[in-house]
Design an enzyme around this catalytic site. Structure first.
Site, PDB file in Angstrom:
ATOM      1  N   GLY A  73       0.815  -5.135   0.791  1.00  0.00           N
ATOM      2  CA  GLY A  73      -0.249  -5.292  -0.205  1.00  0.00           C
ATOM      3  C   GLY A  73       0.246  -5.875  -1.517  1.00  0.00           C
ATOM      4  N   GLU A  80       0.208  -9.481  -0.936  1.00  0.00           N
ATOM      5  CA  GLU A  80      -1.207  -9.872  -0.837  1.00  0.00           C
ATOM      6  C   GLU A  80      -1.843  -9.969  -2.227  1.00  0.00           C
ATOM      7  OE1 GLU A  80      -1.715  -6.723   2.180  1.00  0.00           O
ATOM      8  OE2 GLU A  80      -2.910  -8.207   3.258  1.00  0.00           O
ATOM      9  N   ALA A 111       0.856  -1.188   0.000  1.00  0.00           N
ATOM     10  CA  ALA A 111       0.000   0.000   0.000  1.00  0.00           C
ATOM     11  C   ALA A 111       0.893   1.239   0.000  1.00  0.00           C
ATOM     12  CB  ALA A 111      -0.879  -0.013   1.245  1.00  0.00           C
ATOM     13  N   GLU A 131       3.841  -5.321   7.693  1.00  0.00           N
ATOM     14  CA  GLU A 131       2.939  -4.299   8.250  1.00  0.00           C
ATOM     15  C   GLU A 131       3.157  -4.031   9.739  1.00  0.00           C
ATOM     16  OE1 GLU A 131       2.065  -6.549   5.986  1.00  0.00           O
ATOM     17  OE2 GLU A 131       0.593  -5.716   4.583  1.00  0.00           O
TER      18      GLU A 131
HETATM   19  N1  CAA Z   1       4.555   3.337  -0.530  1.00  0.00           N
HETATM   20  C1  CAA Z   1       4.978   4.480  -1.109  1.00  0.00           C
HETATM   21  N2  CAA Z   1       6.239   4.679  -1.513  1.00  0.00           N
HETATM   22  C2  CAA Z   1       7.113   3.687  -1.323  1.00  0.00           C
HETATM   23  C3  CAA Z   1       6.758   2.454  -0.755  1.00  0.00           C
HETATM   24  C4  CAA Z   1       5.395   2.284  -0.350  1.00  0.00           C
HETATM   25  N3  CAA Z   1       4.926   1.156   0.186  1.00  0.00           N
HETATM   26  N4  CAA Z   1       7.847   1.651  -0.695  1.00  0.00           N
HETATM   27  C5  CAA Z   1       8.846   2.357  -1.238  1.00  0.00           C
HETATM   28  N5  CAA Z   1       8.424   3.594  -1.620  1.00  0.00           N
HETATM   29  C6  CAA Z   1       9.207   4.662  -2.226  1.00  0.00           C
HETATM   30  C7  CAA Z   1      10.222   5.217  -1.259  1.00  0.00           C
HETATM   31  O1  CAA Z   1       9.623   6.159  -0.382  1.00  0.00           O
HETATM   32  C8  CAA Z   1      11.220   5.812  -2.195  1.00  0.00           C
HETATM   33  O2  CAA Z   1      10.734   7.042  -2.652  1.00  0.00           O
HETATM   34  P1  CAA Z   1      11.731   8.354  -2.673  1.00  0.00           P
HETATM   35  O3  CAA Z   1      12.819   7.973  -3.654  1.00  0.00           O
HETATM   36  O4  CAA Z   1      10.833   9.441  -3.175  1.00  0.00           O
HETATM   37  O5  CAA Z   1      12.233   8.527  -1.284  1.00  0.00           O
HETATM   38  C9  CAA Z   1      11.206   4.856  -3.391  1.00  0.00           C
HETATM   39  O6  CAA Z   1       9.965   4.130  -3.299  1.00  0.00           O
HETATM   40  C10 CAA Z   1      12.338   3.858  -3.346  1.00  0.00           C
HETATM   41  O7  CAA Z   1      12.287   3.210  -2.078  1.00  0.00           O
HETATM   42  P2  CAA Z   1      13.599   3.029  -1.148  1.00  0.00           P
HETATM   43  O8  CAA Z   1      14.515   4.181  -1.340  1.00  0.00           O
HETATM   44  O9  CAA Z   1      13.128   2.760   0.234  1.00  0.00           O
HETATM   45  O10 CAA Z   1      14.241   1.737  -1.813  1.00  0.00           O
HETATM   46  P3  CAA Z   1      15.128   0.635  -1.074  1.00  0.00           P
HETATM   47  O11 CAA Z   1      15.650  -0.245  -2.156  1.00  0.00           O
HETATM   48  O12 CAA Z   1      16.101   1.253  -0.148  1.00  0.00           O
HETATM   49  O13 CAA Z   1      14.107  -0.209  -0.170  1.00  0.00           O
HETATM   50  C11 CAA Z   1      12.058  -1.409   0.282  1.00  0.00           C
HETATM   51  C12 CAA Z   1      13.068  -0.932  -0.792  1.00  0.00           C
HETATM   52  C13 CAA Z   1      12.746  -2.418   1.205  1.00  0.00           C
HETATM   53  C14 CAA Z   1      10.900  -2.070  -0.466  1.00  0.00           C
HETATM   54  C15 CAA Z   1      11.584  -0.189   1.097  1.00  0.00           C
HETATM   55  O14 CAA Z   1      11.204   0.849   0.205  1.00  0.00           O
HETATM   56  C16 CAA Z   1      10.416  -0.483   1.979  1.00  0.00           C
HETATM   57  O15 CAA Z   1      10.582  -1.069   3.044  1.00  0.00           O
HETATM   58  N6  CAA Z   1       9.193  -0.076   1.563  1.00  0.00           N
HETATM   59  C17 CAA Z   1       7.999  -0.255   2.368  1.00  0.00           C
HETATM   60  C18 CAA Z   1       7.494  -1.680   2.288  1.00  0.00           C
HETATM   61  C19 CAA Z   1       6.292  -1.856   3.191  1.00  0.00           C
HETATM   62  O16 CAA Z   1       6.354  -1.635   4.381  1.00  0.00           O
HETATM   63  N7  CAA Z   1       5.166  -2.263   2.604  1.00  0.00           N
HETATM   64  C20 CAA Z   1       3.924  -2.444   3.340  1.00  0.00           C
HETATM   65  C21 CAA Z   1       3.069  -1.215   3.184  1.00  0.00           C
HETATM   66  S1  CAA Z   1       1.630  -1.272   4.243  1.00  0.00           S
HETATM   67  C22 CAA Z   1       0.558  -2.303   3.457  1.00  0.00           C
HETATM   68  O17 CAA Z   1       0.810  -2.799   2.380  1.00  0.00           O
HETATM   69  C23 CAA Z   1      -0.742  -2.529   4.197  1.00  0.00           C
HETATM   70  C24 CAA Z   1      -1.631  -3.556   3.572  1.00  0.00           C
HETATM   71  O18 CAA Z   1      -1.773  -4.675   4.032  1.00  0.00           O
HETATM   72  C25 CAA Z   1      -2.405  -3.248   2.404  1.00  0.00           C
END
Ligand code: CAA
Length: 256
Positions: A107, A110, A62, A130
């Protein structure tokens, strides 16, 4: 946006394309995905591949910035939309495969869980992180993951929020296969190809029997199997399949 294309053999491909956010699912992107899935459902497609654009991610989950400061009503509505779109994917009568290259988190995983099958490339990394955000999976992860890998493994993955590499994912049955790195749509099409030699009715009835049976008692599951196998028997493809066997020739299925 969602890129939509079709490969030879009638395989529809939906590619999540929001690369600046690692293909994260904003509310708008979920709506776009839902509409694209409806178009696939109404089309003559015989299989569906879902993947993500760019080399880095299938989908990072998400859209986190969008989650911040939501009203409870908006949060509930977001979960409902995500669950509804993914449920539509799971209920398509054609087989679907998520090709996971790079990251599939929250997500994103998922979404892959809602597909009939999952194929990962060796570099794929996935998980339901999450809890690290103080949240829990809201697009079906708490329900589909245990059905796929068992309650104990699902609880361990969801409560730790840890990242699973492709080889472990294959070992625990989270993904069906690890494919060589390559073009995701082609990987998905190659995975579906042997199944798509068969008629769609048989594929759909078999999938329904397994999946509906998993949600109920053995007794009721056997009844569902009885009913669906009778429906399959009634199809023109079953007549053709049995006749082709008797005539020692390959069957010519018409999805009828
Ligand atoms: N939403 C929005 N933007 C996101 C994102 C997300 N879930 N994941 C990554 N991005 C963005 C980052 O903010 C970053 O943007 P900027 O360059 O503008 O700062 C860009 O994508 C690249 O990300 P990273 O610099 O963090 O890349 P990385 O290679 O260092 O790390 C990653 C990659 C491990 C996937 C890390 O980005 C991360 O942990 N992301 C979040 C993953 C997460 O927690 N997902 C669960 C979301 S909650 C959910 O999904 C609820 C549900 O059940 C529906």
């Amino acid at each position: 946006m969602i890129q939509e294309s079709t490969l030879p053999g009638g395989i529809a491909v939906l590619t999540l394309d929001r690369q600046k956010a690692l293909n994260a699912l904003s509310f708008e992107q979920l709506l776009n995905l839902g509409q694209a899935v409806e178009r696939v459902s109404a089309s003559a497609a015989r299989g569906l591949v879902i993947t993500g654009a760019g080399a880095k991610a299938f989908c990072a989950g998400a859209d986190i910035p969008e989650l911040v400061g939501r009203t409870l009503r908006d949060e509930h509505e977001g979960a409902r939309l995500g669950q509804e779109v993914f449920q539509r994917i799971g209920q398509l009568r054609i087989p679907s495969v998520a090709v996971i290259h790079g990251y599939a988190f929250g997500g994103g995983l998922e979404l892959a869980l809602a597909c009939t099958f999952r194929v990962a490339t060796p570099a794929a990394r996935m998980g339901l992180p999450e809890v690290k955000l103080g949240l829990i999976p809201g697009y079906g992860g708490t329900q589909r993951l245990p059905r796929l890998v068992g309650e104990g493994r699902a609880l361990e993955l969801i409560l730790s929020g840890r990242t699973v590499k492709a080889d472990e994912a294959e070992r625990i049955g989270l993904v069906n296969q690890i494919a060589e790195e390559g073009e995701p749509a082609a990987i998905g099409a190659a995975y579906l190809a042997p199944m798509l030699q068969h008629g769609l009715h048989a594929l759909d009835f078999a999938r329904q029997a397994v999946q509906r049976g998993m949600q109920t008692s053995l007794e009721l599951g056997l009844r569902i199997e009885r009913d669906l196998s009778t429906l399959a028997y009634r199809s023109a493809d079953a007549t053709e399949g049995m006749q082709a066997f008797l005539e020692k020739r390959p069957p010519c299925f018409k999805d009828a």
